[in-house]
Write a protein that holds these residues in place. Structure first.
Motif, PDB file in Angstrom:
ATOM      1  N   PRO A  11       0.660  -0.972  -0.836  1.00 15.52           N
ATOM      2  CA  PRO A  11      -0.125  -0.021  -0.193  1.00 15.52           C
ATOM      3  C   PRO A  11       0.804   1.225  -0.024  1.00 15.52           C
ATOM      4  CG  PRO A  11      -0.087  -0.023   2.136  1.00 15.52           C
ATOM      5  CD  PRO A  11       0.863  -1.861   0.749  1.00 15.52           C
ATOM      6  N   LYS A  12       0.222   2.701  -0.482  1.00 15.99           N
ATOM      7  CA  LYS A  12       0.661   3.766  -0.105  1.00 15.99           C
ATOM      8  C   LYS A  12      -0.298   3.954   0.829  1.00 15.99           C
ATOM      9  CE  LYS A  12       1.546   7.761  -1.601  1.00 15.99           C
ATOM     10  NZ  LYS A  12       1.051   9.356  -2.839  1.00 15.99           N
ATOM     11  N   VAL A  13       0.786   4.624   2.315  1.00 16.03           N
ATOM     12  CA  VAL A  13       0.551   4.972   3.634  1.00 16.03           C
ATOM     13  C   VAL A  13       0.088   6.783   4.068  1.00 16.03           C
ATOM     14  CG1 VAL A  13       0.841   5.306   5.644  1.00 16.03           C
ATOM     15  CG2 VAL A  13       1.827   2.923   4.510  1.00 16.03           C
ATOM     16  N   SER A 217     -11.363   4.224  -2.502  1.00 19.10           N
ATOM     17  CA  SER A 217     -11.665   4.040  -1.097  1.00 19.10           C
ATOM     18  C   SER A 217     -10.330   3.762   0.021  1.00 19.10           C
ATOM     19  CB  SER A 217     -12.245   3.516  -0.919  1.00 19.10           C
ATOM     20  OG  SER A 217     -11.416   1.795  -0.945  1.00 19.10           O
ATOM     21  N   ILE A 218     -10.449   4.767   1.445  1.00 18.13           N
ATOM     22  CA  ILE A 218      -9.573   4.631   2.580  1.00 18.13           C
ATOM     23  C   ILE A 218      -9.651   3.370   3.227  1.00 18.13           C
ATOM     24  CG2 ILE A 218      -8.411   6.756   2.107  1.00 18.13           C
ATOM     25  CD1 ILE A 218     -10.369   7.483   4.646  1.00 18.13           C
ATOM     26  N   CYS A 219      -8.702   2.525   3.705  1.00 15.33           N
ATOM     27  CA  CYS A 219      -9.175   1.291   5.356  1.00 15.33           C
ATOM     28  C   CYS A 219      -7.296   1.865   5.919  1.00 15.33           C
ATOM     29  CB  CYS A 219      -8.666   0.214   5.010  1.00 15.33           C
ATOM     30  SG  CYS A 219      -7.732  -0.428   3.536  1.00 15.33           S
ATOM     31  N   ARG A 220      -7.860   1.126   7.603  1.00 14.19           N
ATOM     32  CA  ARG A 220      -6.803   1.449   7.718  1.00 14.19           C
ATOM     33  C   ARG A 220      -5.377   0.779   8.018  1.00 14.19           C
ATOM     34  NH1 ARG A 220      -7.572   3.425  12.943  1.00 14.19           N
ATOM     35  NH2 ARG A 220      -4.783   2.870  12.850  1.00 14.19           N
ATOM     36  N   PRO A 221      -4.261   0.419   7.950  1.00 15.01           N
ATOM     37  CA  PRO A 221      -3.318  -0.726   7.919  1.00 15.01           C
ATOM     38  C   PRO A 221      -4.026  -1.634   8.765  1.00 15.01           C
ATOM     39  CG  PRO A 221      -2.444   1.483   8.836  1.00 15.01           C
ATOM     40  CD  PRO A 221      -3.984   1.530   8.794  1.00 15.01           C
ATOM     41  N   GLY A 222      -3.622  -2.779   7.550  1.00 15.49           N
ATOM     42  CA  GLY A 222      -4.372  -4.239   8.438  1.00 15.49           C
ATOM     43  C   GLY A 222      -5.292  -4.712   7.502  1.00 15.49           C
ATOM     44  N   HIS A 235     -14.228  -5.373   4.473  1.00 13.39           N
ATOM     45  CA  HIS A 235     -12.875  -4.889   5.313  1.00 13.39           C
ATOM     46  C   HIS A 235     -12.560  -3.870   4.710  1.00 13.39           C
ATOM     47  CE1 HIS A 235     -12.930  -8.775   7.857  1.00 13.39           C
ATOM     48  NE2 HIS A 235     -13.079  -9.087   6.593  1.00 13.39           N
ATOM     49  N   LEU A 236     -13.331  -3.289   3.250  1.00 10.80           N
ATOM     50  CA  LEU A 236     -12.518  -1.827   2.777  1.00 10.80           C
ATOM     51  C   LEU A 236     -13.448  -0.867   3.242  1.00 10.80           C
ATOM     52  CD1 LEU A 236     -11.567  -3.504  -0.689  1.00 10.80           C
ATOM     53  CD2 LEU A 236      -9.974  -2.865   1.506  1.00 10.80           C
ATOM     54  N   GLY A 237     -13.094   0.323   2.936  1.00 10.08           N
ATOM     55  CA  GLY A 237     -13.716   1.458   3.002  1.00 10.08           C
ATOM     56  C   GLY A 237     -14.976   1.416   2.005  1.00 10.08           C
ATOM     57  N   THR A 238     -15.781   2.371   1.867  1.00 12.26           N
ATOM     58  CA  THR A 238     -16.611   2.735   1.031  1.00 12.26           C
ATOM     59  C   THR A 238     -15.965   3.447  -0.099  1.00 12.26           C
ATOM     60  OG1 THR A 238     -18.473   3.510   2.771  1.00 12.26           O
ATOM     61  CG2 THR A 238     -19.147   4.600   0.641  1.00 12.26           C
ATOM     62  N   ARG A 239     -16.248   3.602  -1.113  1.00  9.83           N
ATOM     63  CA  ARG A 239     -15.683   3.868  -2.604  1.00  9.83           C
ATOM     64  C   ARG A 239     -16.448   4.672  -3.007  1.00  9.83           C
ATOM     65  NH1 ARG A 239     -18.748  -0.319  -4.649  1.00  9.83           N
ATOM     66  NH2 ARG A 239     -19.165  -0.385  -6.823  1.00  9.83           N
ATOM     67  N   CYS A 240     -15.689   5.977  -3.589  1.00  9.69           N
ATOM     68  CA  CYS A 240     -16.394   6.969  -4.393  1.00  9.69           C
ATOM     69  C   CYS A 240     -15.736   6.471  -6.370  1.00  9.69           C
ATOM     70  CB  CYS A 240     -15.957   7.851  -3.916  1.00  9.69           C
ATOM     71  SG  CYS A 240     -16.761   8.095  -2.376  1.00  9.69           S
ATOM     72  N   GLU A 241     -16.744   6.820  -7.484  1.00  6.36           N
ATOM     73  CA  GLU A 241     -16.118   6.639  -8.374  1.00  6.36           C
ATOM     74  C   GLU A 241     -15.652   7.788  -8.946  1.00  6.36           C
ATOM     75  OE1 GLU A 241     -17.517   4.086 -11.930  1.00  6.36           O
ATOM     76  OE2 GLU A 241     -18.904   5.968 -11.661  1.00  6.36           O
ATOM     77  N   ILE A 242     -14.484   7.969  -9.758  1.00 10.16           N
ATOM     78  CA  ILE A 242     -14.272   9.386 -10.379  1.00 10.16           C
ATOM     79  C   ILE A 242     -14.303   9.195 -11.647  1.00 10.16           C
ATOM     80  CG2 ILE A 242     -12.643  11.298 -10.932  1.00 10.16           C
ATOM     81  CD1 ILE A 242     -11.144   9.963  -7.820  1.00 10.16           C
TER      82      ILE A 242
END
Length: 503
Positions: A11-13, A217-222, A235-242
């Motif tokens: 990942p990119k943090v 989308s974003i999520c916490r590490p792990g 386990h993943l965050g809500t996604r937005c479409e660009i």
């Protein structure tokens, strides 16, 4: 060699105000099929035509007009799937995706939701020398493009151009395997490269022939590792479409901007709404376009005007046998056959036109020497003059001719560069230019020896210094080359200088 082991993407943090966050990215790439006719009509797909001039009765949704599938577009989709190591579905079907928009005259888009023509595949994405990873392809389906709404011709009116309506698109849907803006750009670049090699899409992003919807989308590490193990999207965050991104640079910018927007919302105690957004590069922000629809919102149902599409495995095998050598295979061949570096092989295979040019130059010649001249001399000069390989003033036969003269010992490296400049600016046959202008290299050892004797006789003090420090012998070589107008064979000059000075 490339590391082909498939592992969970790194990942990119991004550091938020309270926590570290990781990016999760998936992409839906719309690639216009390289075809002269549209998906369901015989209307032209030529870009830049007068508005509404490439429109058939089918495209305009005139009553009673029925779509007829373009077999060549189907072949192009199958070819693309094979190039992406994907499963080809012998049974597929078209559905109607219902929504209203002024540039969609039918009131629905013909697409493939339930039974796409291509199943799971993969794209090998290079992330630096010796580093590569697979991005999984979920599916590829065929669909028709919509028209174009034009809002900037009159402040009080909007106009509709239906020229693109019905143009065949391949929607290439990835898994959420991309973990940063740079990886997203690398994925698009690699996908574009493969499609261009296959000849199934020209990859022209400026004209909109290849564009991407980017899901961020974003999520916490792990959390991503948990998704990877279970394939559970919770386990993943809500996604937005660009939507409708047609620039690799803007794709990277938009991902970074959108990720930081989502982080700010979540860290402030809010929740991210699933929606479709647009990126404004002038303001450096994404803005809401509409809430993200689910499949049921479009009221999908099988298109009653089109029978299911059934193809034979023998036809798929025939297409597979006609596939060209793809960039990964060609790159490995260059490294293996010509002893090139990973970087040089990547440069030469980056574009299909570049690879074809190099192949023509290297045919029957030293591959490493040919690569050196194509990359360093030709590309350097083209870049300086803002030319691409298609508009190169030096064709492969001319550059190959220069290399032949070097290999035969007719010209030195220095003369070759002078000759290249003449061919680049004036054209002509390299061998004839060398003959007509007296540029042939002096290989007569008697003439070279006479020049060496003259330089030694004129510089007795330098001779004593060279005997004390043999490294200074290079000075004599340079003087002899200058005296002979750069025509003396450098190797012969060096050998004679060494002998004369008894070094």
């Amino acid at each position: 060699m490339l590391d082909l082991t498939f592992e969970p993407p790194k990942p990119k943090v991004i550091a938020g105000a309270k926590h570290d966050w990781e990016l999760v990215i998936g992409m839906e790439v719309h690639a216009q099929v390289s075809s002269k006719a549209k998906l369901f009509s015989g209307a032209s797909t030529k870009f830049g035509a007068e508005p509404n001039s490439n429109v058939s009765f089918v495209d305009a949704a005139m009553p009673g007009m029925l779509p007829v599938i373009n077999a060549f577009c189907v072949e192009q989709a199958v070819r693309t799937g094979l190039g992406l190591k994907a499963d080809i579905n012998l049974f597929s079907a078209f559905d109607r995706k219902n929504y209203f928009y002024p540039d969609l005259p039918q009131g629905y888009q013909i697409s493939q939701l339930y039974h796409p023509i291509v199943g799971e595949g993969e794209v090998l994405v290079e992330l630096g020398e010796g580093v590569a990873r697979n991005v999984r392809i979920e599916r590829i389906h065929l669909e028709q493009d919509a028209g174009k709404s034009i809002h900037d011709m009159d402040p009080n009116m909007s106009f509709v151009d239906l020229n693109r309506t019905g143009v065949a698109l391949m929607e290439i849907v990835s898994r959420p395997d991309i973990r940063g803006p740079e990886e997203a750009a690398a994925y698009i670049a690699k996908l574009r490269q493969i499609l261009r090699y296959l000849g199934t899409c020209d990859g022209n992003m400026q004209n909109g022939n290849m564009r991407a919807d980017v899901n961020v989308s974003i999520c916490r590490p792990g959390q991503y590792e948990k998704y990877w193990e279970t394939q559970d999207f919770s386990h993943l965050g809500t996604r937005c479409e660009i939507k409708n991104m047609n620039s690799m640079r803007f794709i990277q910018q938009a991902i970074d901007v959108e990720a930081r927007r989502q982080i700010a919302i979540v860290e402030a105690g809010g929740t991210v709404d699933q929606e479709t957004r647009l990126y404004d590069p002038d303001k450096g922000e994404t803005r809401s376009m509409r809430s993200k629809e689910e499949a049921h919102d479009y009221r999908y149902f099988p298109d009653p005007d089109l029978l299911p599409l059934e193809i034979d495995q023998s036809w798929v095998d025939e297409i597979a046998s006609s596939l060209p050598e793809l960039p990964d295979a060609r790159k490995l061949r260059y490294i293996g056959d010509f002893g090139m570096t990973d970087y040089d092989a990547s440069v030469l295979t980056a574009e299909v036109e570049t690879a074809a040019y190099f192949e023509a130059v290297a045919q029957g010649r030293d591959g490493k020497l040919s690569a050196n001249w194509v990359i360093n001399e030709l590309f350097g000069r083209l870049k300086k003059d803002d030319h691409d390989i298609a508009s190169s003033p030096v064709n492969p036969e001319q550059l190959g001719g220069i290399i032949d003269l070097i290999s035969k010992g007719d010209i030195s490296g220095k003369i070759a560069k002078d000759l290249f400049e003449i061919v680049y600016t004036e054209g002509g046959d390299p061998a004839q230019i060398v003959e007509a202008r007296g540029m042939k290299q002096v290989t007569d050892t008697g003439a070279i020896e006479a020049a060496v004797d003259q330089v030694i006789a004129d510089n007795p003090a330098q001779v004593e210094k060279a005997k004390a420090n043999p490294k200074l012998a290079g000075w004599f070589v340079g003087q002899v080359m200058k005296l002979t107008g750069g025509k003396a064979n450098p190797k012969a000059v060096n050998e004679i200088v060494q002998a004369k000075l008894a070094l």
